[in-house]
Design a protein around this motif. Sequence first.
Motif, PDB file in Angstrom:
ATOM      1  N   ARG A 166      -1.829 -12.096 -14.348  1.00 28.06           N
ATOM      2  CA  ARG A 166      -3.341 -12.446 -14.440  1.00 28.06           C
ATOM      3  C   ARG A 166      -3.957 -11.673 -13.666  1.00 28.06           C
ATOM      4  NH1 ARG A 166      -0.396 -16.991 -12.343  1.00 28.06           N
ATOM      5  NH2 ARG A 166      -0.176 -18.884 -13.884  1.00 28.06           N
ATOM      6  N   ARG A 167      -5.495 -11.616 -14.024  1.00 27.08           N
ATOM      7  CA  ARG A 167      -6.375 -10.776 -13.276  1.00 27.08           C
ATOM      8  C   ARG A 167      -6.144 -10.676 -11.947  1.00 27.08           C
ATOM      9  NH1 ARG A 167     -12.256  -9.787 -15.954  1.00 27.08           N
ATOM     10  NH2 ARG A 167     -10.985  -9.029 -17.582  1.00 27.08           N
ATOM     11  N   ARG A 168      -6.486 -11.983 -11.540  1.00 28.87           N
ATOM     12  CA  ARG A 168      -6.453 -12.131  -9.725  1.00 28.87           C
ATOM     13  C   ARG A 168      -5.081 -11.583  -9.193  1.00 28.87           C
ATOM     14  NH1 ARG A 168      -5.520 -17.809 -11.156  1.00 28.87           N
ATOM     15  NH2 ARG A 168      -3.553 -18.305 -10.419  1.00 28.87           N
ATOM     16  N   SER A 175      -5.175  -7.704  -9.267  1.00 23.06           N
ATOM     17  CA  SER A 175      -6.191  -7.326  -8.405  1.00 23.06           C
ATOM     18  C   SER A 175      -5.626  -7.406  -6.722  1.00 23.06           C
ATOM     19  CB  SER A 175      -7.443  -8.076  -8.421  1.00 23.06           C
ATOM     20  OG  SER A 175      -8.384  -7.511  -7.492  1.00 23.06           O
TER      21      SER A 175
END
Length: 237
Positions: A52-54, A57
Motif C-alpha cells: 500500500r502507498r502508506r 512511504s
Amino acid sequence: MAVYIYSITGEDHPLRLDDLKGVGDPPGRPRAISAGRLCAVVSDAPEDLRPRRRDLSAHQEVQDRLMTDGTVLPLRFGLTAPDDDAVRAALEERAEEYETRLRDLEGCAEYHLRVSQDEDALLREILEDSDEARELNEAIRSGEAGPGAPLALGELVAREVEARHGALAAGVVEALRPFSREESSSSPTGDDLLSISFLVERDKEELFLTAQLSLANQLGDDFSLRLRGPLPPYSFV
C-alpha cells in the motif's frame, strides 16, 4: 511474533528511531536488534502486509532517516522474519558479508537513470542514414513494393533500433562511469533504452550530476534522461 526488516547497519550507527512510524495500521514502531557489530532495524510485521502507498512511504522514510545518519544496507519492501531470534541468527551467520558490504557502501548513494528516445525521431534518423530502409519505405508508400516488403522493412528497422540503442546505452554508461564506484543495470521497460543505477560517492555527486546534465544537453530534445537520487543503495546490497 513476525518482524518486518528495513535495514542493516553497523553497531555504531546513530539510530534515531523514536519519532518514526513503520509499516502497518496502526503503524509499527521501528526498533533495533543487535548481534555483534551489526544491527537490524525492524518493527512488528502486520498480518496483511501489502504494498500500500502508506506502507511503501513508511518503509522509505525509515531508510531515508537511517541513510541521513550513516551507511546502511537497505532491504527492499516486504522482507519479514519469524521473530527477533531469526533476525539475530541471520546477522550472526552472515556477519562477515554484511560488514564487508557496509564498508563498500560507506559514503555512497544510489542514482537511478532511465533513458528513452522519441520513436518518430529515431525512425526519421534510420530512414535518413540507411539507403536500404529508405528505398523500402518509398517503395511501400508508392505501392511498388512486393508483399514481403513491409515485413522486411520492419525487421530492418528493428535491427537498426537495437544496434543504435545498444551503442547509445554503452556511450551513456561510459560517460558517467568515471564518476561512480559501481553500476547495476536492469532490463529497460516501456520505451526506455537504458535503466541503470550508479553507486556514487558523496564527494563525487556534483561531478556526476554535472556530467549527467552535460550528457542530456549533448543528446538534445529527442532524448529523455530521468535521474532519481540520491537514494538508499538498494541495487548494491
